[in-house]
Each structure stands twice: as C-alpha cells, then as structure tokens.
Design a protein around this motif. Structure first.
Motif, PDB file in Angstrom:
ATOM      1  N   VAL A 198       3.089 -40.009 -29.302  1.00 13.00           N
ATOM      2  CA  VAL A 198       1.872 -39.081 -29.555  1.00 13.00           C
ATOM      3  C   VAL A 198       1.130 -40.018 -30.731  1.00 13.00           C
ATOM      4  N   MET A 199      -0.288 -40.157 -30.454  1.00 13.85           N
ATOM      5  CA  MET A 199      -0.948 -40.949 -31.686  1.00 13.85           C
ATOM      6  C   MET A 199      -2.154 -40.140 -31.941  1.00 13.85           C
ATOM      7  N   GLY A 200      -2.625 -40.381 -33.283  1.00 13.70           N
ATOM      8  CA  GLY A 200      -3.744 -39.627 -33.616  1.00 13.70           C
ATOM      9  C   GLY A 200      -4.665 -40.555 -34.479  1.00 13.70           C
ATOM     10  N   ALA A 201      -5.925 -40.275 -34.580  1.00 17.47           N
ATOM     11  CA  ALA A 201      -7.044 -40.900 -35.113  1.00 17.47           C
ATOM     12  C   ALA A 201      -7.774 -40.087 -35.779  1.00 17.47           C
ATOM     13  N   PRO A 202      -8.461 -40.366 -36.827  1.00 13.80           N
ATOM     14  CA  PRO A 202      -9.866 -39.735 -37.571  1.00 13.80           C
ATOM     15  C   PRO A 202     -11.062 -40.147 -36.493  1.00 13.80           C
ATOM     16  N   HIS A 239       4.363 -30.319 -29.588  1.00 15.55           N
ATOM     17  CA  HIS A 239       4.481 -29.323 -30.749  1.00 15.55           C
ATOM     18  C   HIS A 239       5.736 -29.433 -31.524  1.00 15.55           C
ATOM     19  N   PRO A 240       6.707 -29.349 -30.803  1.00 12.12           N
ATOM     20  CA  PRO A 240       8.145 -29.636 -31.694  1.00 12.12           C
ATOM     21  C   PRO A 240       8.362 -30.957 -32.343  1.00 12.12           C
ATOM     22  N   TYR A 241       7.731 -31.964 -31.557  1.00  9.53           N
ATOM     23  CA  TYR A 241       8.058 -33.228 -32.098  1.00  9.53           C
ATOM     24  C   TYR A 241       7.297 -33.510 -33.485  1.00  9.53           C
ATOM     25  N   LEU A 242       5.808 -33.009 -33.387  1.00 10.66           N
ATOM     26  CA  LEU A 242       4.962 -33.151 -34.306  1.00 10.66           C
ATOM     27  C   LEU A 242       5.486 -32.255 -35.545  1.00 10.66           C
ATOM     28  N   ARG A 243       5.892 -31.292 -35.332  1.00 18.78           N
ATOM     29  CA  ARG A 243       6.441 -30.295 -36.316  1.00 18.78           C
ATOM     30  C   ARG A 243       7.634 -30.911 -37.042  1.00 18.78           C
ATOM     31  N   GLN A 244       8.365 -31.477 -36.518  1.00 18.14           N
ATOM     32  CA  GLN A 244       9.471 -32.517 -37.134  1.00 18.14           C
ATOM     33  C   GLN A 244       9.083 -33.465 -37.863  1.00 18.14           C
ATOM     34  N   GLU A 245       7.933 -34.099 -37.513  1.00 15.98           N
ATOM     35  CA  GLU A 245       7.417 -35.020 -38.500  1.00 15.98           C
ATOM     36  C   GLU A 245       6.458 -34.408 -39.489  1.00 15.98           C
ATOM     37  N   LEU A 294       3.546 -32.884 -38.979  1.00 15.24           N
ATOM     38  CA  LEU A 294       2.285 -33.184 -38.558  1.00 15.24           C
ATOM     39  C   LEU A 294       1.728 -32.197 -37.336  1.00 15.24           C
ATOM     40  N   ASP A 295       2.170 -30.974 -37.329  1.00 20.49           N
ATOM     41  CA  ASP A 295       1.811 -30.180 -36.313  1.00 20.49           C
ATOM     42  C   ASP A 295       0.291 -29.517 -36.593  1.00 20.49           C
ATOM     43  N   ASN A 296      -0.091 -29.735 -37.755  1.00 21.99           N
ATOM     44  CA  ASN A 296      -1.514 -29.574 -37.954  1.00 21.99           C
ATOM     45  C   ASN A 296      -2.554 -30.126 -37.148  1.00 21.99           C
ATOM     46  N   TRP A 297      -2.089 -31.451 -36.799  1.00 29.72           N
ATOM     47  CA  TRP A 297      -2.799 -32.432 -35.833  1.00 29.72           C
ATOM     48  C   TRP A 297      -3.548 -31.671 -34.546  1.00 29.72           C
ATOM     49  N   LEU A 298      -2.549 -30.686 -34.223  1.00 28.81           N
ATOM     50  CA  LEU A 298      -2.838 -29.830 -32.810  1.00 28.81           C
ATOM     51  C   LEU A 298      -4.154 -29.119 -32.892  1.00 28.81           C
ATOM     52  N   SER A 299      -4.369 -28.814 -34.255  1.00 30.11           N
ATOM     53  CA  SER A 299      -5.488 -27.972 -34.488  1.00 30.11           C
ATOM     54  C   SER A 299      -6.738 -28.844 -34.679  1.00 30.11           C
ATOM     55  N   ASP A 300      -7.930 -28.440 -34.218  1.00 27.08           N
ATOM     56  CA  ASP A 300      -9.431 -29.290 -34.320  1.00 27.08           C
ATOM     57  C   ASP A 300      -9.351 -30.546 -34.010  1.00 27.08           C
ATOM     58  N   SER A 301      -8.704 -30.855 -32.843  1.00 25.71           N
ATOM     59  CA  SER A 301      -8.256 -32.245 -32.091  1.00 25.71           C
ATOM     60  C   SER A 301      -9.095 -32.252 -30.867  1.00 25.71           C
TER      61      SER A 301
END
Length: 188
Positions: A179-183, A92-98, A100-107
């Motif tokens: 941490v990687m993300g994809a639709p 979470h803190p790493y994504l928030r810094q970018e 992009l912490d919204n990626w943690l929801s609905d994934s």
C-alpha cells in the motif's frame, strides 16, 4: 490494430488522455487490463462487476488514453476513500500496525491504472494518474500495487508515493501487495 512487435513503437503524441465513460467502455478497459496485468477470463468477469459497482460510487472518476482512432490503450479510475469499503477494511490492519491508518481518511484512492503493453514506458500511465489526481479534493492519494520491484512501483515512487505497508495479503490474491501513499498534488 495495436502495435505488437516489430516495426516502430506507437507514437505517444497520438494518444490523448481525457474523460472516459468507464461503465460504457468497461469491456475495452478490461481487455487492456487483461493484457497489462495478465487476467484470466474468469477474473475479467469478476472485475467487470466490481468496476461497474465502483463507478456508481459517489465521487468515482475515470480517464482514458485513446488513439486517434478512439482505441482505448489505457485507463485509470479512482474515488475518495471510504473506510467501510472492502479495500479499506483489508488494508486497515496493515496500516494500523505501521501507525499509518490515518491515511485512510481524507484520501483519494487510485483503484486501477493499466496501460496496454505496446504503450507502456511512454508516459501514458503518468499522464493518466497525474491528471486524475489533479482534480481530487483530498490532500493525499493511496493505491496498492504488487509488492515487487516493477516499472509500476518505480512510476509511483517517481510521483511521490512511498510504501506505507508491505506484504499486504488480499483474499484470493496469490501475491502480496504494497500500500503506497503520496501527498497531492503528485510530483512532476
């Protein structure tokens, strides 16, 4: 016996991807992970408890890649992300810094994906991850991978994953992760 060296490589057409009772076959799966990821016996013991706890989580699903002889040569498992779970609290803190912490929801999070070295580079990992995520209800997927240029990261990028955060340090991990993300659905 699994292919080790010399002779023809295993025939990937003889590997079937399908449902896996990971709790029942956890020791086989961890043996594959130990070979693919280089785990010690102590690390295997710790991960065994983690896998069993994860598989009791609502929405957790797993798939296996097996030979005609029912030998497990690869596996993947994941679950809908829960922001209160350990992994989410670390990233979470790493994504928030970018931003992009919204990626943690609905994934849907890919927790582990490992293929026996003799079966790597034969589209087994691709079949495992795409089949698992195709059944996800969430609109996107997350995973973490060692933050190096590796065949695994190349696979994830080819499927549409992009770096969301790099140099993520997990407690007790000696190397940083990305941490990687994809639709979803993943690219083919």
């Amino acid at each position: 016996m699994l292919h080790t060296s010399g002779g023809p490589p295993p025939d990937p057409r003889r590997v079937v991807v399908g449902p896996l009772d990971l709790a029942a076959r956890v020791d086989e799966a961890l043996a594959v992970q130990a070979l693919a990821f280089g785990l010690t016996d102590d690390e295997i013991g710790v991960r065994r408890h983690i896998v069993l706890r994860h598989m009791a989580t609502p929405g957790a699903r797993s798939l296996g890649a097996t030979t005609e002889e029912d030998r497990l040569v690869g596996f993947v498992y994941g679950m809908p992300n829960d922001r209160t779970q350990w992994w989410s609290t670390v990233v979470h803190p790493y994504l928030r810094q970018e931003g992009l912490d919204n990626w943690l929801s609905d994934s849907f999070v890919i927790t582990e994906l490992h293929v026996h070295p003799a079966f790597q580079n034969r589209r087994v990992g691709r079949a495992l991850i795409t089949t698992l995520t195709d059944s996800a209800d969430e609109p996107r997927s997350l995973l973490s991978a060692l933050d190096t240029d590796s065949p695994a990261r190349a696979l994830y990028r080819s499927l549409g994953y992009r770096d969301l955060a790099r140099r993520v340090q997990f407690p007790s991990a000696s190397h940083p992760y990305a941490v990687m993300g994809a639709p979803l659905p993943l690219l083919r």
